[in-house]
Design an enzyme around this catalytic site. Structure first.
Site, PDB file in Angstrom:
ATOM      1  N   HIS A   1       1.000  -1.222  -0.254  1.00 17.04           N
ATOM      2  CA  HIS A   1      -0.062  -0.037   0.071  1.00 17.04           C
ATOM      3  C   HIS A   1       1.397   1.260  -0.194  1.00 17.04           C
ATOM      4  O   HIS A   1       0.624   2.546   0.007  1.00 17.04           O
ATOM      5  CB  HIS A   1      -0.475  -0.248   1.388  1.00 17.04           C
ATOM      6  CG  HIS A   1       0.071   0.220   2.299  1.00 17.04           C
ATOM      7  ND1 HIS A   1       0.708  -0.743   2.729  1.00 17.04           N
ATOM      8  CD2 HIS A   1      -0.029   1.002   3.019  1.00 17.04           C
ATOM      9  CE1 HIS A   1       0.979  -0.344   4.273  1.00 17.04           C
ATOM     10  NE2 HIS A   1       1.013   0.990   4.414  1.00 17.04           N
TER      11      HIS A   1
HETATM   12  C1  UD1 Z   1      -1.418   5.318   6.429  1.00 14.66           C
HETATM   13  C2  UD1 Z   1       0.465   5.664   6.639  1.00 14.66           C
HETATM   14  C3  UD1 Z   1       0.947   5.105   6.847  1.00 14.66           C
HETATM   15  C4  UD1 Z   1       0.673   3.115   7.146  1.00 14.66           C
HETATM   16  C5  UD1 Z   1      -0.433   3.106   7.181  1.00 14.66           C
HETATM   17  C6  UD1 Z   1      -1.764   1.449   7.379  1.00 14.66           C
HETATM   18  C7  UD1 Z   1       0.496   8.051   6.597  1.00 14.66           C
HETATM   19  C8  UD1 Z   1       1.733   8.582   5.880  1.00 14.66           C
HETATM   20  N1  UD1 Z   1       0.707   6.496   6.196  1.00 14.66           N
HETATM   21  O1  UD1 Z   1      -1.486   5.046   4.950  1.00 14.66           O
HETATM   22  O2  UD1 Z   1       2.143   4.975   7.357  1.00 14.66           O
HETATM   23  O3  UD1 Z   1       1.344   1.943   6.947  1.00 14.66           O
HETATM   24  O4  UD1 Z   1      -1.701   4.253   6.654  1.00 14.66           O
HETATM   25  O5  UD1 Z   1      -2.811   0.834   7.163  1.00 14.66           O
HETATM   26  O6  UD1 Z   1       0.018   8.275   7.599  1.00 14.66           O
HETATM   27  N2  UD1 Z   1      -8.577   4.373   3.103  1.00 14.66           N
HETATM   28  C9  UD1 Z   1      -9.758   4.069   3.096  1.00 14.66           C
HETATM   29  N3  UD1 Z   1     -10.631   3.394   3.966  1.00 14.66           N
HETATM   30  C10 UD1 Z   1      -9.647   3.997   5.352  1.00 14.66           C
HETATM   31  C11 UD1 Z   1      -8.219   4.008   4.910  1.00 14.66           C
HETATM   32  C12 UD1 Z   1      -8.353   4.940   4.004  1.00 14.66           C
HETATM   33  O7  UD1 Z   1     -10.748   4.351   1.898  1.00 14.66           O
HETATM   34  O8  UD1 Z   1     -10.149   3.892   6.511  1.00 14.66           O
HETATM   35  C13 UD1 Z   1      -8.842   4.934   1.490  1.00 14.66           C
HETATM   36  C14 UD1 Z   1      -8.345   6.407   0.787  1.00 14.66           C
HETATM   37  O9  UD1 Z   1      -9.050   6.360  -0.183  1.00 14.66           O
HETATM   38  C15 UD1 Z   1      -7.535   7.286   1.150  1.00 14.66           C
HETATM   39  C16 UD1 Z   1      -6.706   6.337   1.781  1.00 14.66           C
HETATM   40  O10 UD1 Z   1      -7.040   4.862   1.311  1.00 14.66           O
HETATM   41  O11 UD1 Z   1      -6.990   8.548   1.388  1.00 14.66           O
HETATM   42  C17 UD1 Z   1      -4.996   6.257   2.177  1.00 14.66           C
HETATM   43  O12 UD1 Z   1      -5.271   6.249   3.475  1.00 14.66           O
HETATM   44  P1  UD1 Z   1      -4.244   7.478   4.522  1.00 14.66           P
HETATM   45  O13 UD1 Z   1      -4.413   7.604   5.892  1.00 14.66           O
HETATM   46  O14 UD1 Z   1      -3.963   8.573   3.748  1.00 14.66           O
HETATM   47  O15 UD1 Z   1      -2.792   6.904   4.197  1.00 14.66           O
HETATM   48  P2  UD1 Z   1      -2.349   5.051   4.481  1.00 14.66           P
HETATM   49  O16 UD1 Z   1      -2.730   5.070   2.966  1.00 14.66           O
HETATM   50  O17 UD1 Z   1      -3.246   4.344   4.879  1.00 14.66           O
END
Ligand code: UD1
Length: 423
Positions: free
Chosen positions: A243
């Site tokens: 991811h």
């Molecule tokens: C975040 C952390 C990363 C960690 C990961 C674990 C940062 C910079 N990154 O990355 O270090 O390894 O979490 O999962 O904080 N989304 C959903 N549902 C959710 C959460 C996320 O649909 O419950 C989708 C959304 O489209 C969002 C994307 O995932 O835009 C990214 O989510 P985000 O929290 O920004 O970062 P992660 O890639 O999850």
């Protein structure tokens, strides 16, 4: 005040919440009230709520409900909402874990807050500080790659923290090199491994292998004529998590990795609980053809021996048990490199670097890089070694335990915290 936001945070605070509860039961001064603040960075049930249930964590006292957005917007929204909470509750300490956006956002707010002078208590009262102690758990890890958002979060959080708790000795060196006083640094071990040890027995009861059709059941009759069920893994399998923005946000890079995984999956089926970010990218880049899509209730892997099987993200106990029984784990996660080390499962890291060098020294983890040929060669050579039983650890498990990966890290942290808050 514990801060959590994203999936890997929940496993890290769970043992701290438990250790503080146990401290309070001893009656030793000071009694520590605990408040859990969830920033809402992760909000899907499978990315958040499920983990509270499985880890026995109390529901968050406060949810900032920030959700997804760009880094700037997400960080800023957390800061705005967290400032109000901090002023309302005025905790003596905030505990931040890991390296996600919630970690740096709350640290930054806490480092500049000024509690009203009329209402100072305990630690804040005893010092000139009119803000909470900032406690960073899992401090000092460095990939030395500032293109990773997490690396920026780590460096800045460490610079602003008052107490820095580390998981491995390299982390102590990194912090000292960055000018952080050794008086603030405490090598205590790994709270995520505390959680693993606390939940392994429960994980063994997970029916995930059954649900994925990975188990053969046989009825056996004992000498006494009693019938018992015998379970055996029917198919060796690999587990994949992927991811990182650097791996999945650019079509060309993602394609290159998928081509490598396709080759590997001809030798061993790959089970892939896909993160929402990755699921979105698969749709956006039209990459569905690389995956066989299944829900965990209809996958019959016993009859399959190749392919990448994409499933929904799993809860903690299911994922732990799936990983513990895997022949190989392919990942770009940080925590999984550590968990496979403790489980003794071979891990191939699909990244150019790792901030967790102890996992490589232990011999369980190999950093393959992100080039197609390197990923294929590393994974296949790991599988070969496993077949020939040539896999060896460079360090012993005993050395890992003396690095405090022994299930007691949270207790060490709480003992130090209690001392700091009572002086
Ligand atoms: C975040 C952390 C990363 C960690 C990961 C674990 C940062 C910079 N990154 O990355 O270090 O390894 O979490 O999962 O904080 N989304 C959903 N549902 C959710 C959460 C996320 O649909 O419950 C989708 C959304 O489209 C969002 C994307 O995932 O835009 C990214 O989510 P985000 O929290 O920004 O970062 P992660 O890639 O999850």
């Amino acid at each position: 005040m514990h801060i959590v936001g994203a999936r890997p945070n929940f496993m890290k605070i769970a043992p701290l919440v438990k250790a503080i509860k146990e401290h309070n039961q001893t009656g030793i001064f000071p009694h520590l009230d605990q408040i859990i603040v969830h920033t809402g960075q992760h909000y899907d049930e499978k990315m958040s709520e499920l983990f509270f249930d499985h880890l026995g964590l109390p529901k968050p006292d406060i949810n900032l409900e920030v959700g997804s957005a760009s880094h700037a917007v997400q960080t800023a929204e957390i800061m705005i909402r967290f400032e109000r909470v901090l002023l309302q509750y005025q905790p003596d300490a905030i505990i931040v874990v890991g390296d996600v956006n919630s970690t740096i956002a709350c640290t930054l707010v806490a480092s500049k807050i000024q509690y009203p002078a009329s209402n100072l208590r305990l630690a804040t009262c005893n010092s000139k500080r009119r803000r909470p102690l900032i406690v960073h758990v899992e401090a000092g890890l460095r990939s030395f790659d500032r293109t990773m958002p997490e690396e920026i979060n780590r460096i800045l959080t460490d610079q602003l923290s008052d107490l820095l708790f580390t998981t491995e000795e390299d982390a102590n060196e990194n912090l000292k090199r960055e000018g952080i006083s050794s008086e603030k640094i405490f090598f205590v071990g790994n709270v995520m491994i505390d959680t693993l040890f606390q939940h392994l027995e429960k994980a063994k009861k997970s029916d995930i292998l059954n649900r994925l059709g990975l188990i053969n059941q046989r009825l056996r009759t004992s000498d006494q004529g009693l019938s018992t069920r015998d379970y055996a893994l029917s198919t060796p399998y690999a587990v994949l998590t992927l991811h990182r923005p650097s791996n999945v946000d650019h079509k060309e890079t993602f394609l290159n990795i998928l081509e490598a995984l396709k080759e590997i999956s001809k030798k061993i089926p790959i089970i892939f609980p896909a993160h929402p970010r990755t699921q979105n990218r698969i749709k956006q880049f039209h990459l569905d053809q690389y995956f066989k899509r299944f829900s965990t209730s209809n996958l019959q892997l016993a009859t399959c021996n190749s392919g990448i099987y994409c499933i929904e993200p799993l809860g903690y106990l299911d994922f732990l048990w799936l990983m513990a029984n895997a022949k190989l784990v392919l990942t770009d996660s940080g925590g999984i490199q550590e968990e496979t080390t403790v489980l003794g499962v071979s891990c191939v890291t699909i990244r150019e670097n790792t901030e967790r060098p102890i996992t490589v020294k232990m011999g369980t983890n190999i950093v393959a890089g992100t080039k197609k040929e390197n990923i294929i060669n590393t994974a296949l050579s790991q599988l070969n070694k496993l077949n020939q039983r040539k896999w060896t650890c460079n360090l012993s498990t005993c050395q890992l335990a003396t690095a405090f990966w022994d299930g007691q890290a949270a207790k060490r942290i709480v003992d130090i915290l209690v001392e700091k808050l009572s002086t």
